[in-house]
Write a protein that holds these residues in place. Structure first.
Motif, short mmCIF file in Angstrom:
data_model
loop_
_atom_site.label_atom_id
_atom_site.label_comp_id
_atom_site.label_asym_id
_atom_site.label_seq_id
_atom_site.Cartn_x
_atom_site.Cartn_y
_atom_site.Cartn_z
N ASN A 111 -33.97 -15.73 -51.60
CA ASN A 111 -33.66 -14.41 -51.04
C ASN A 111 -32.67 -13.65 -51.91
OD1 ASN A 111 -35.24 -14.67 -48.56
ND2 ASN A 111 -33.75 -16.23 -47.99
N LEU A 112 -32.83 -13.80 -53.22
CA LEU A 112 -31.99 -13.09 -54.17
C LEU A 112 -32.84 -12.03 -54.86
CD1 LEU A 112 -29.12 -13.08 -55.48
CD2 LEU A 112 -30.08 -14.54 -57.28
N THR A 113 -32.49 -10.78 -54.67
CA THR A 113 -33.25 -9.68 -55.26
C THR A 113 -32.77 -9.44 -56.69
OG1 THR A 113 -33.43 -8.66 -53.08
CG2 THR A 113 -34.01 -7.29 -54.98
N VAL A 114 -33.65 -9.67 -57.66
CA VAL A 114 -33.25 -9.56 -59.06
C VAL A 114 -34.11 -8.54 -59.79
CG1 VAL A 114 -32.48 -11.96 -59.08
CG2 VAL A 114 -34.81 -11.42 -59.82
N GLU A 115 -33.58 -8.03 -60.86
CA GLU A 115 -34.35 -7.16 -61.74
C GLU A 115 -35.33 -8.02 -62.54
OE1 GLU A 115 -34.07 -4.01 -61.50
OE2 GLU A 115 -32.24 -3.96 -60.27
N PRO A 116 -36.44 -7.43 -63.03
CA PRO A 116 -37.40 -8.22 -63.80
C PRO A 116 -36.72 -8.99 -64.92
CG PRO A 116 -38.30 -6.05 -63.35
CD PRO A 116 -36.88 -6.02 -62.88
N PRO A 117 -36.80 -10.33 -64.90
CA PRO A 117 -36.10 -11.12 -65.91
C PRO A 117 -36.69 -10.94 -67.31
CG PRO A 117 -36.65 -12.44 -63.97
CD PRO A 117 -37.43 -11.17 -63.88
N ALA A 118 -35.86 -11.09 -68.32
CA ALA A 118 -36.28 -11.06 -69.72
C ALA A 118 -35.67 -12.27 -70.41
CB ALA A 118 -35.83 -9.77 -70.39
N VAL A 119 -36.49 -13.04 -71.10
CA VAL A 119 -36.03 -14.26 -71.76
C VAL A 119 -34.88 -13.94 -72.73
CG1 VAL A 119 -36.67 -16.09 -73.37
CG2 VAL A 119 -38.21 -15.47 -71.50
N SER A 120 -33.87 -14.78 -72.71
CA SER A 120 -32.66 -14.69 -73.56
C SER A 120 -31.64 -13.66 -73.07
CB SER A 120 -33.00 -14.42 -75.03
OG SER A 120 -33.61 -15.56 -75.61
N SER A 121 -31.95 -12.96 -71.98
CA SER A 121 -30.98 -12.01 -71.43
C SER A 121 -30.31 -12.62 -70.20
CB SER A 121 -31.67 -10.69 -71.04
OG SER A 121 -32.57 -10.92 -69.96
N LEU A 155 -29.38 -12.78 -66.27
CA LEU A 155 -30.05 -12.39 -65.04
C LEU A 155 -29.34 -11.18 -64.44
CD1 LEU A 155 -32.28 -13.25 -62.96
CD2 LEU A 155 -30.42 -14.32 -61.68
N ALA A 156 -30.13 -10.17 -64.09
CA ALA A 156 -29.58 -8.96 -63.47
C ALA A 156 -29.96 -8.95 -61.99
CB ALA A 156 -30.10 -7.72 -64.18
N VAL A 157 -28.96 -8.85 -61.13
CA VAL A 157 -29.18 -8.86 -59.69
C VAL A 157 -29.12 -7.42 -59.17
CG1 VAL A 157 -28.28 -9.68 -57.48
CG2 VAL A 157 -28.20 -11.16 -59.49
N SER A 158 -30.03 -7.08 -58.27
CA SER A 158 -30.07 -5.73 -57.73
C SER A 158 -28.78 -5.41 -56.97
CB SER A 158 -31.26 -5.59 -56.78
OG SER A 158 -32.48 -5.80 -57.48
N GLU A 159 -28.43 -4.14 -56.96
CA GLU A 159 -27.17 -3.71 -56.36
C GLU A 159 -27.11 -3.99 -54.85
OE1 GLU A 159 -26.39 0.33 -57.25
OE2 GLU A 159 -26.15 0.01 -59.42
N GLU A 160 -28.25 -4.01 -54.19
CA GLU A 160 -28.24 -4.22 -52.74
C GLU A 160 -28.01 -5.68 -52.36
OE1 GLU A 160 -32.69 -3.80 -53.89
OE2 GLU A 160 -30.76 -2.90 -54.43
N SER A 161 -28.05 -6.58 -53.32
CA SER A 161 -27.85 -7.99 -53.01
C SER A 161 -26.38 -8.26 -52.71
CB SER A 161 -28.30 -8.86 -54.19
OG SER A 161 -27.99 -10.22 -53.93
N PRO A 162 -26.07 -9.02 -51.65
CA PRO A 162 -24.67 -9.34 -51.35
C PRO A 162 -24.05 -10.32 -52.35
CG PRO A 162 -26.13 -10.52 -49.86
CD PRO A 162 -27.00 -9.58 -50.64
N LEU A 163 -24.89 -11.02 -53.11
CA LEU A 163 -24.41 -11.96 -54.12
C LEU A 163 -24.63 -11.35 -55.50
CD1 LEU A 163 -23.33 -14.78 -54.85
CD2 LEU A 163 -25.71 -15.58 -54.90
N THR A 164 -23.55 -11.04 -56.20
CA THR A 164 -23.66 -10.44 -57.53
C THR A 164 -23.96 -11.51 -58.58
OG1 THR A 164 -21.32 -10.72 -58.07
CG2 THR A 164 -21.95 -8.71 -56.87
N ALA A 165 -24.42 -11.05 -59.73
CA ALA A 165 -24.71 -11.98 -60.83
C ALA A 165 -23.44 -12.70 -61.27
CB ALA A 165 -25.34 -11.22 -62.00
N GLU A 166 -22.32 -12.00 -61.28
CA GLU A 166 -21.06 -12.61 -61.71
C GLU A 166 -20.63 -13.72 -60.75
OE1 GLU A 166 -21.62 -9.37 -61.41
OE2 GLU A 166 -21.66 -8.81 -63.55
#
Length: 251
Positions: free
Chosen positions: A143-153, A155-166
């Motif tokens: 249930n983690l909303t993420v931006e389309p992943p790109a290899v070697s980058s 992970l970017a988590v969408s702003e509406e997610s309560p759990l940030t990437a950091e």
């Protein structure tokens, strides 16, 4: 008049010294250009990749100038092309060797995005796309909303997610420091008020998103050690008192 002549002599001596310095600099640059050429690329630290693969990725050729080559760009190429590399050191051993030392990482978690599963390192680096069966071998991020992943980058988590990437990265790294990462089955961010960790195959751990993760994980480890191996249930670490932990056994 004699004083003026002495000033001219001093001025001429200063100009001569400046010219000597410039000539010395030209000689040094010429020597560096002519004599320090790459003859060997030495790669250490490989497990997943071979030294030959890493050497090719550097795009450094024999005969390139060892002193003047862009070591930062060499590092960037390796990071971008070899996702399982987490650290790179690029150095020189005169007169002719480029030294590349790499540290590789492993997969720690898996996340689903757009119907595909992606493996991540504990620092949140996207490693590769895999089948669902392989993803199930790792910590699942649910249930983690993420931006389309790109290899070697990262992970970017969408702003509406309560759990940030950091915060996700911090949690995984703190789990890893305590040898608890492989015992965590999933991290669920579906509840906007609390994070839920499935731990050790028998506990549901409830914790706030803004919790002090190091403190809470130390508390979790202590609680689990005090429980019997056959006990299962919910460990609530989201009580009003910050140091309060409550275990609710399954019925």
């Amino acid at each position: 008049m004699p004083k003026k002549r002495r000033r001219r002599r001093r001025g001429g001596g200063k100009a001569a010294r400046v010219l000597s310095v410039l000539l010395a600099a030209v000689v040094i640059v010429a020597a560096l250009t002519l004599f320090f050429k790459v003859e060997e690329i030495e790669v250490t630290g490989c497990r997943r990749y071979t030294p030959e693969e890493v050497a090719i990725i550097t795009q450094v050729e024999k005969g390139d100038n060892l002193i003047l080559l862009d070591r930062f760009r060499v590092k960037q190429r390796i990071f971008e092309e070899l996702p399982y590399v987490s650290e790179v050191r690029v150095g020189r051993r005169l007169p002719d060797t480029l030294v590349v030392e790499i540290t590789e990482t492993g997969a720690a978690a898996a996340v689903e995005s757009g119907g595909a599963w992606w493996l991540l390192s504990k620092s949140g680096k996207v490693l590769e796309m895999v089948e669902e069966a392989q993803a199930a071998e790792y910590l699942l991020l649910e249930n983690l909303t993420v931006e389309p992943p790109a290899v070697s980058s990262r992970l970017a988590v969408s702003e509406e997610s309560p759990l940030t990437a950091e915060r996700l990265t911090e949690l995984m790294e703190e789990l890893d420091k305590r040898d608890m990462l492989t015992r965590a089955d999933s991290i669920d961010a579906g509840d906007p008020d609390q994070l839920v960790i499935s731990y050790d195959g028998r506990f549901r751990v409830e914790i706030f998103y803004d919790a002090d993760f190091p403190y809470k994980l130390d508390s979790l480890r202590k609680v689990v050690e005090e429980l019997q191996p056959n006990e299962t249930g919910t460990i609530r670490m989201n009580m009003q008192a910050d140091n309060e932990v409550r275990f609710i056994p399954d019925a």
